[in-house]
Design a protein around this motif. Sequence first.
Motif, PDB file in Angstrom:
ATOM      1  N   VAL A  25      25.338  -0.836 107.281  1.00 37.20           N
ATOM      2  CA  VAL A  25      25.274  -0.163 108.588  1.00 37.20           C
ATOM      3  C   VAL A  25      26.154  -0.895 109.604  1.00 37.20           C
ATOM      4  CG1 VAL A  25      23.753   0.408 110.533  1.00 37.20           C
ATOM      5  CG2 VAL A  25      23.023   0.906 108.203  1.00 37.20           C
ATOM      6  N   GLY A  67      13.105   3.096 100.798  1.00 37.44           N
ATOM      7  CA  GLY A  67      12.313   4.213 101.317  1.00 37.44           C
ATOM      8  C   GLY A  67      11.137   4.536 100.410  1.00 37.44           C
ATOM      9  N   ALA A  71       7.558   4.221 102.031  1.00 37.52           N
ATOM     10  CA  ALA A  71       6.737   5.429 102.191  1.00 37.52           C
ATOM     11  C   ALA A  71       5.442   5.326 101.386  1.00 37.52           C
ATOM     12  CB  ALA A  71       7.539   6.665 101.771  1.00 37.52           C
ATOM     13  N   VAL A  74       3.086   3.390 103.417  1.00 34.75           N
ATOM     14  CA  VAL A  74       2.667   3.952 104.708  1.00 34.75           C
ATOM     15  C   VAL A  74       1.698   5.124 104.516  1.00 34.75           C
ATOM     16  CG1 VAL A  74       3.512   5.263 106.701  1.00 34.75           C
ATOM     17  CG2 VAL A  74       4.643   3.141 106.028  1.00 34.75           C
ATOM     18  N   TRP A  75       1.961   6.010 103.549  1.00 32.90           N
ATOM     19  CA  TRP A  75       1.126   7.225 103.406  1.00 32.90           C
ATOM     20  C   TRP A  75      -0.379   6.931 103.354  1.00 32.90           C
ATOM     21  CZ3 TRP A  75       4.341  10.444 105.085  1.00 32.90           C
ATOM     22  CH2 TRP A  75       5.574  10.747 104.506  1.00 32.90           C
ATOM     23  N   TYR A  78      -2.663   6.565 106.455  1.00 31.56           N
ATOM     24  CA  TYR A  78      -2.941   7.682 107.356  1.00 31.56           C
ATOM     25  C   TYR A  78      -3.537   8.884 106.638  1.00 31.56           C
ATOM     26  CZ  TYR A  78       0.064   4.718 110.067  1.00 31.56           C
ATOM     27  OH  TYR A  78       0.581   3.621 110.684  1.00 31.56           O
ATOM     28  N   TYR A  91       6.281  13.802  96.151  1.00 32.01           N
ATOM     29  CA  TYR A  91       7.459  14.129  96.964  1.00 32.01           C
ATOM     30  C   TYR A  91       8.334  12.878  97.151  1.00 32.01           C
ATOM     31  CZ  TYR A  91       9.983  14.073 101.355  1.00 32.01           C
ATOM     32  OH  TYR A  91      10.948  13.859 102.293  1.00 32.01           O
ATOM     33  N   VAL A  99      17.914  11.400  95.795  1.00 28.48           N
ATOM     34  CA  VAL A  99      18.909  10.687  96.606  1.00 28.48           C
ATOM     35  C   VAL A  99      19.779   9.801  95.714  1.00 28.48           C
ATOM     36  CG1 VAL A  99      19.172   8.833  98.311  1.00 28.48           C
ATOM     37  CG2 VAL A  99      17.648  10.749  98.790  1.00 28.48           C
ATOM     38  N   TRP A 102      21.990  12.095  93.364  1.00 27.66           N
ATOM     39  CA  TRP A 102      22.939  12.890  94.146  1.00 27.66           C
ATOM     40  C   TRP A 102      24.055  12.003  94.710  1.00 27.66           C
ATOM     41  CZ3 TRP A 102      21.433  16.262  99.007  1.00 27.66           C
ATOM     42  CH2 TRP A 102      22.431  17.234  99.205  1.00 27.66           C
ATOM     43  N   ILE A 106      27.960  12.702  94.503  1.00 30.38           N
ATOM     44  CA  ILE A 106      28.818  12.887  95.680  1.00 30.38           C
ATOM     45  C   ILE A 106      29.997  11.915  95.647  1.00 30.38           C
ATOM     46  CG2 ILE A 106      28.947  12.627  98.201  1.00 30.38           C
ATOM     47  CD1 ILE A 106      26.049  13.595  98.324  1.00 30.38           C
TER      48      ILE A 106
ATOM     49  N   ARG B  42       7.390   2.237 111.707  1.00 30.55           N
ATOM     50  CA  ARG B  42       6.892   3.101 110.629  1.00 30.55           C
ATOM     51  C   ARG B  42       7.393   4.535 110.795  1.00 30.55           C
ATOM     52  NH1 ARG B  42       1.084   1.876 108.222  1.00 30.55           N
ATOM     53  NH2 ARG B  42       1.805   0.088 107.053  1.00 30.55           N
ATOM     54  N   ILE B  46       9.807   6.621 108.147  1.00 32.52           N
ATOM     55  CA  ILE B  46       9.468   7.892 107.494  1.00 32.52           C
ATOM     56  C   ILE B  46      10.473   8.975 107.879  1.00 32.52           C
ATOM     57  CG2 ILE B  46       7.750   9.751 107.441  1.00 32.52           C
ATOM     58  CD1 ILE B  46       6.911   7.417 105.731  1.00 32.52           C
ATOM     59  N   PHE B  49      13.641   8.494 105.929  1.00 29.23           N
ATOM     60  CA  PHE B  49      13.479   8.841 104.512  1.00 29.23           C
ATOM     61  C   PHE B  49      13.472  10.359 104.324  1.00 29.23           C
ATOM     62  CE2 PHE B  49      10.878   9.533 100.657  1.00 29.23           C
ATOM     63  CZ  PHE B  49      11.654   8.830  99.754  1.00 29.23           C
ATOM     64  N   VAL B  50      12.747  11.059 105.219  1.00 27.38           N
ATOM     65  CA  VAL B  50      12.652  12.516 105.099  1.00 27.38           C
ATOM     66  C   VAL B  50      14.015  13.168 105.357  1.00 27.38           C
ATOM     67  CG1 VAL B  50      11.623  14.577 106.151  1.00 27.38           C
ATOM     68  CG2 VAL B  50      10.185  12.609 105.604  1.00 27.38           C
ATOM     69  N   LEU B  52      16.961  11.828 104.845  1.00 26.07           N
ATOM     70  CA  LEU B  52      18.022  11.287 104.001  1.00 26.07           C
ATOM     71  C   LEU B  52      18.739  12.371 103.181  1.00 26.07           C
ATOM     72  CD1 LEU B  52      19.189   8.545 103.472  1.00 26.07           C
ATOM     73  CD2 LEU B  52      17.484   8.172 101.695  1.00 26.07           C
ATOM     74  N   LEU B  53      17.960  13.326 102.648  1.00 32.40           N
ATOM     75  CA  LEU B  53      18.574  14.382 101.838  1.00 32.40           C
ATOM     76  C   LEU B  53      19.497  15.258 102.694  1.00 32.40           C
ATOM     77  CD1 LEU B  53      15.545  15.336  99.576  1.00 32.40           C
ATOM     78  CD2 LEU B  53      17.738  14.439  98.803  1.00 32.40           C
ATOM     79  N   LEU B  56      22.653  13.326 103.263  1.00 34.46           N
ATOM     80  CA  LEU B  56      23.507  13.369 102.071  1.00 34.46           C
ATOM     81  C   LEU B  56      24.215  14.708 101.962  1.00 34.46           C
ATOM     82  CD1 LEU B  56      21.783  11.649  99.022  1.00 34.46           C
ATOM     83  CD2 LEU B  56      23.735  10.899 100.363  1.00 34.46           C
ATOM     84  N   ILE B  93      17.801   4.607 112.907  1.00 32.54           N
ATOM     85  CA  ILE B  93      18.282   3.601 111.962  1.00 32.54           C
ATOM     86  C   ILE B  93      18.542   2.275 112.662  1.00 32.54           C
ATOM     87  CG2 ILE B  93      20.769   4.138 111.989  1.00 32.54           C
ATOM     88  CD1 ILE B  93      20.573   3.776 108.881  1.00 32.54           C
TER      89      ILE B  93
END
Lengths: 111, 140
Positions: A25, A67, A71, A74-75, A78, A91, A99, A102, A106, B42, B46, B49-50, B52-53, B56, B93
Amino acid sequence: MAASSKVITEWWLQRVTAVVITAYVFLVLGLLMVKGTPNAMQWQSLFANTGFKLATLLAILATAYHGLVGAMHVWPDYVKNRAVLAVLNAYTWLAAAAVALWSVYILFGTK
Amino acid sequence: MTEVPTAPLVKKRERPVYRNIGFAQLANYRLPIPGIASIVHRITGIALFVCLLFLLAMLQMSLKSEAGFEVFRSIIWANPIAKVVLLGLLFAIVFHMIAGLRHMVQDSTAWMDLSAARTSAFGVFALSAVVTALVAWRLW
Protein backbone atom coordinates in the motif's frame (compact mmCIF):
# COMPACT_ATOMS: atom_id res chain seq x y z
CA MET A 1 -1.69 -29.59 14.88
CA ALA A 2 -2.83 -28.67 18.37
CA ALA A 3 -5.46 -25.95 18.58
CA SER A 4 -3.23 -23.56 20.55
CA SER A 5 -0.35 -23.90 18.10
CA LYS A 6 -2.77 -23.22 15.21
CA VAL A 7 -3.90 -20.01 16.92
CA ILE A 8 -0.28 -18.90 17.45
CA THR A 9 0.50 -19.57 13.79
CA GLU A 10 -2.56 -17.53 12.79
CA TRP A 11 -1.53 -14.73 15.15
CA TRP A 12 1.91 -14.55 13.53
CA LEU A 13 0.68 -14.87 9.96
CA GLN A 14 -1.90 -12.14 10.63
CA ARG A 15 1.00 -9.81 11.44
CA VAL A 16 3.34 -11.01 8.67
CA THR A 17 0.60 -10.54 6.06
CA ALA A 18 -0.21 -7.12 7.57
CA VAL A 19 3.39 -6.00 7.02
CA VAL A 20 3.37 -7.33 3.43
CA ILE A 21 0.12 -5.50 2.64
CA THR A 22 1.36 -2.30 4.32
CA ALA A 23 4.54 -2.33 2.23
CA TYR A 24 2.48 -2.73 -0.97
CA VAL A 25 0.00 0.00 0.00
CA PHE A 26 2.89 2.37 0.76
CA LEU A 27 4.38 1.53 -2.66
CA VAL A 28 1.12 2.17 -4.57
CA LEU A 29 0.12 5.31 -2.64
CA GLY A 30 3.71 6.57 -2.98
CA LEU A 31 3.62 6.06 -6.76
CA LEU A 32 0.24 7.81 -7.00
CA MET A 33 1.45 10.74 -4.89
CA VAL A 34 4.66 11.15 -6.91
CA LYS A 35 3.28 10.55 -10.40
CA GLY A 36 -0.33 11.67 -10.03
CA THR A 37 -3.35 10.07 -11.67
CA PRO A 38 -2.21 7.60 -14.36
CA ASN A 39 -3.72 7.35 -17.83
CA ALA A 40 -4.63 3.98 -19.38
CA MET A 41 -1.21 3.43 -20.93
CA GLN A 42 0.75 4.28 -17.76
CA TRP A 43 -1.55 2.15 -15.60
CA GLN A 44 -1.41 -0.88 -17.87
CA SER A 45 2.36 -0.70 -18.44
CA LEU A 46 2.84 -0.57 -14.64
CA PHE A 47 0.87 -3.83 -14.36
CA ALA A 48 2.75 -5.34 -17.33
CA ASN A 49 5.97 -5.23 -15.26
CA THR A 50 6.64 -8.73 -13.90
CA GLY A 51 8.10 -7.46 -10.63
CA PHE A 52 5.04 -5.30 -9.98
CA LYS A 53 2.77 -8.22 -10.96
CA LEU A 54 4.46 -10.47 -8.42
CA ALA A 55 4.31 -7.76 -5.73
CA THR A 56 0.59 -7.30 -6.48
CA LEU A 57 -0.06 -11.04 -6.40
CA LEU A 58 1.80 -11.39 -3.08
CA ALA A 59 -0.17 -8.47 -1.60
CA ILE A 60 -3.54 -9.86 -2.78
CA LEU A 61 -2.78 -13.38 -1.51
CA ALA A 62 -1.69 -11.88 1.82
CA THR A 63 -4.95 -9.87 1.88
CA ALA A 64 -7.07 -12.96 1.19
CA TYR A 65 -5.46 -14.80 4.11
CA HIS A 66 -5.47 -11.76 6.41
CA GLY A 67 -9.16 -11.13 5.67
CA LEU A 68 -10.03 -14.80 6.14
CA VAL A 69 -8.45 -14.96 9.61
CA GLY A 70 -9.75 -11.51 10.58
CA ALA A 71 -13.34 -12.13 9.52
CA MET A 72 -13.44 -15.60 11.10
CA HIS A 73 -12.42 -13.98 14.40
CA VAL A 74 -14.83 -11.05 14.18
CA TRP A 75 -18.09 -12.82 13.16
CA PRO A 76 -18.61 -14.95 16.31
CA ASP A 77 -18.26 -11.87 18.55
CA TYR A 78 -21.43 -10.41 17.07
CA VAL A 79 -23.34 -13.30 15.51
CA LYS A 80 -24.61 -15.81 18.06
CA ASN A 81 -26.99 -17.73 15.81
CA ARG A 82 -25.17 -20.88 14.68
CA ALA A 83 -26.86 -21.13 11.29
CA VAL A 84 -26.11 -17.49 10.41
CA LEU A 85 -22.53 -17.95 11.63
CA ALA A 86 -22.12 -21.02 9.42
CA VAL A 87 -23.31 -19.03 6.40
CA LEU A 88 -20.92 -16.17 7.18
CA ASN A 89 -18.01 -18.58 7.66
CA ALA A 90 -18.78 -20.32 4.38
CA TYR A 91 -19.04 -16.95 2.61
CA THR A 92 -15.69 -15.91 4.12
CA TRP A 93 -13.90 -19.06 2.91
CA LEU A 94 -15.44 -18.79 -0.56
CA ALA A 95 -14.64 -15.08 -0.90
CA ALA A 96 -11.03 -15.59 0.24
CA ALA A 97 -10.56 -18.51 -2.17
CA ALA A 98 -12.20 -16.57 -5.00
CA VAL A 99 -9.96 -13.54 -4.39
CA ALA A 100 -6.84 -15.71 -4.39
CA LEU A 101 -7.70 -17.60 -7.59
CA TRP A 102 -9.10 -14.58 -9.42
CA SER A 103 -6.00 -12.49 -8.69
CA VAL A 104 -3.81 -15.12 -10.39
CA TYR A 105 -6.15 -15.05 -13.41
CA ILE A 106 -6.22 -11.23 -13.59
CA LEU A 107 -2.46 -10.82 -13.30
CA PHE A 108 -1.17 -13.87 -15.19
CA GLY A 109 -4.11 -15.10 -17.26
CA THR A 110 -4.47 -14.64 -20.99
CA LYS A 111 -6.33 -11.52 -22.06
CA MET B 1 -11.63 9.17 72.70
CA THR B 2 -12.00 11.02 69.40
CA GLU B 3 -14.29 9.63 66.78
CA VAL B 4 -12.65 8.15 63.67
CA PRO B 5 -14.18 9.66 60.53
CA THR B 6 -15.86 6.94 58.52
CA ALA B 7 -16.72 8.91 55.39
CA PRO B 8 -13.90 9.43 52.89
CA LEU B 9 -12.38 12.89 53.10
CA VAL B 10 -12.53 13.46 49.35
CA LYS B 11 -15.91 12.79 47.86
CA LYS B 12 -15.59 10.60 44.83
CA ARG B 13 -16.92 11.85 41.55
CA GLU B 14 -20.19 10.25 40.58
CA ARG B 15 -19.60 7.97 37.62
CA PRO B 16 -22.27 6.29 35.55
CA VAL B 17 -22.18 2.52 35.91
CA TYR B 18 -22.99 0.37 32.91
CA ARG B 19 -23.71 -3.31 33.32
CA ASN B 20 -25.45 -5.19 30.52
CA ILE B 21 -26.07 -1.92 28.75
CA GLY B 22 -29.66 -1.48 27.60
CA PHE B 23 -30.74 0.03 24.33
CA ALA B 24 -32.10 3.18 26.02
CA GLN B 25 -28.73 3.82 27.69
CA LEU B 26 -26.83 3.88 24.41
CA ALA B 27 -27.55 7.59 23.94
CA ASN B 28 -25.64 8.42 27.15
CA TYR B 29 -22.84 5.90 26.71
CA ARG B 30 -19.74 7.19 25.01
CA LEU B 31 -17.09 4.66 24.07
CA PRO B 32 -13.60 5.93 25.02
CA ILE B 33 -11.44 6.81 22.00
CA PRO B 34 -9.26 3.64 22.11
CA GLY B 35 -12.53 1.70 22.04
CA ILE B 36 -13.75 3.72 19.06
CA ALA B 37 -10.45 3.05 17.25
CA SER B 38 -10.84 -0.66 18.00
CA ILE B 39 -14.39 -0.95 16.66
CA VAL B 40 -13.58 1.18 13.59
CA HIS B 41 -10.59 -1.11 12.95
CA ARG B 42 -13.01 -4.07 12.92
CA ILE B 43 -15.63 -2.29 10.78
CA THR B 44 -13.06 -1.12 8.20
CA GLY B 45 -11.58 -4.63 8.09
CA ILE B 46 -14.92 -6.26 7.35
CA ALA B 47 -15.83 -3.53 4.85
CA LEU B 48 -12.55 -4.01 2.99
CA PHE B 49 -12.94 -7.79 2.92
CA VAL B 50 -16.51 -7.55 1.60
CA CYS B 51 -15.51 -4.98 -1.05
CA LEU B 52 -12.39 -6.84 -2.14
CA LEU B 53 -14.20 -8.74 -4.91
CA PHE B 54 -15.62 -5.47 -6.32
CA LEU B 55 -12.16 -3.90 -6.21
CA LEU B 56 -10.74 -6.91 -8.09
CA ALA B 57 -13.51 -6.58 -10.68
CA MET B 58 -12.51 -2.95 -11.23
CA LEU B 59 -8.81 -3.89 -11.41
CA GLN B 60 -9.60 -6.54 -14.03
CA MET B 61 -11.65 -4.09 -16.08
CA SER B 62 -8.97 -1.38 -15.89
CA LEU B 63 -6.28 -3.81 -17.09
CA LYS B 64 -8.27 -5.58 -19.80
CA SER B 65 -8.15 -2.84 -22.40
CA GLU B 66 -7.86 0.89 -22.84
CA ALA B 67 -11.63 1.03 -23.22
CA GLY B 68 -12.06 -0.80 -19.91
CA PHE B 69 -9.83 1.75 -18.20
CA GLU B 70 -11.87 4.58 -19.73
CA VAL B 71 -15.11 2.97 -18.48
CA PHE B 72 -13.67 3.15 -14.97
CA ARG B 73 -12.59 6.79 -15.40
CA SER B 74 -15.65 8.14 -17.18
CA ILE B 75 -18.43 6.11 -15.56
CA ILE B 76 -17.25 5.03 -12.08
CA TRP B 77 -14.70 7.66 -11.08
CA ALA B 78 -16.79 10.46 -12.62
CA ASN B 79 -19.85 9.43 -10.58
CA PRO B 80 -19.92 11.44 -7.32
CA ILE B 81 -21.50 8.61 -5.30
CA ALA B 82 -19.03 6.00 -6.59
CA LYS B 83 -16.18 8.41 -5.94
CA VAL B 84 -17.30 8.94 -2.33
CA VAL B 85 -17.55 5.16 -1.84
CA LEU B 86 -14.07 4.63 -3.30
CA LEU B 87 -12.58 7.42 -1.19
CA GLY B 88 -14.36 5.85 1.80
CA LEU B 89 -12.56 2.60 1.00
CA LEU B 90 -9.30 4.56 0.71
CA PHE B 91 -9.93 5.89 4.23
CA ALA B 92 -10.80 2.34 5.34
CA ILE B 93 -7.52 0.88 4.13
CA VAL B 94 -5.40 3.77 5.44
CA PHE B 95 -7.14 3.71 8.82
CA HIS B 96 -7.05 -0.08 9.10
CA MET B 97 -3.33 -0.05 8.26
CA ILE B 98 -2.34 2.69 10.73
CA ALA B 99 -4.58 1.29 13.50
CA GLY B 100 -3.04 -2.14 12.81
CA LEU B 101 0.47 -0.71 13.18
CA ARG B 102 -0.63 0.76 16.53
CA HIS B 103 -1.92 -2.64 17.62
CA MET B 104 1.44 -4.18 16.70
CA VAL B 105 3.21 -1.55 18.82
CA GLN B 106 0.84 -2.57 21.62
CA ASP B 107 1.79 -6.24 21.06
CA SER B 108 5.17 -5.17 22.45
CA THR B 109 3.26 -3.80 25.52
CA ALA B 110 4.17 -0.20 24.62
CA TRP B 111 1.36 2.40 24.53
CA MET B 112 -0.71 0.28 26.90
CA ASP B 113 -1.18 2.81 29.72
CA LEU B 114 -4.34 4.89 29.55
CA SER B 115 -2.86 8.20 28.42
CA ALA B 116 -0.65 6.65 25.70
CA ALA B 117 -3.55 4.48 24.52
CA ARG B 118 -5.74 7.58 24.24
CA THR B 119 -3.13 9.76 22.56
CA SER B 120 -2.12 7.08 20.06
CA ALA B 121 -5.76 6.28 19.24
CA PHE B 122 -6.38 9.96 18.57
CA GLY B 123 -3.18 10.02 16.50
CA VAL B 124 -4.43 7.10 14.37
CA PHE B 125 -7.61 9.02 13.49
CA ALA B 126 -5.74 12.27 12.79
CA LEU B 127 -2.98 10.65 10.71
CA SER B 128 -5.35 8.52 8.63
CA ALA B 129 -7.55 11.56 7.94
CA VAL B 130 -4.51 13.55 6.77
CA VAL B 131 -3.14 10.73 4.58
CA THR B 132 -6.58 10.09 3.04
CA ALA B 133 -7.05 13.80 2.34
CA LEU B 134 -3.61 14.07 0.69
CA VAL B 135 -4.18 11.09 -1.61
CA ALA B 136 -7.74 12.20 -2.40
CA TRP B 137 -6.46 15.69 -3.25
CA ARG B 138 -3.77 14.22 -5.53
CA LEU B 139 -6.20 11.89 -7.35
CA TRP B 140 -9.26 14.13 -7.60
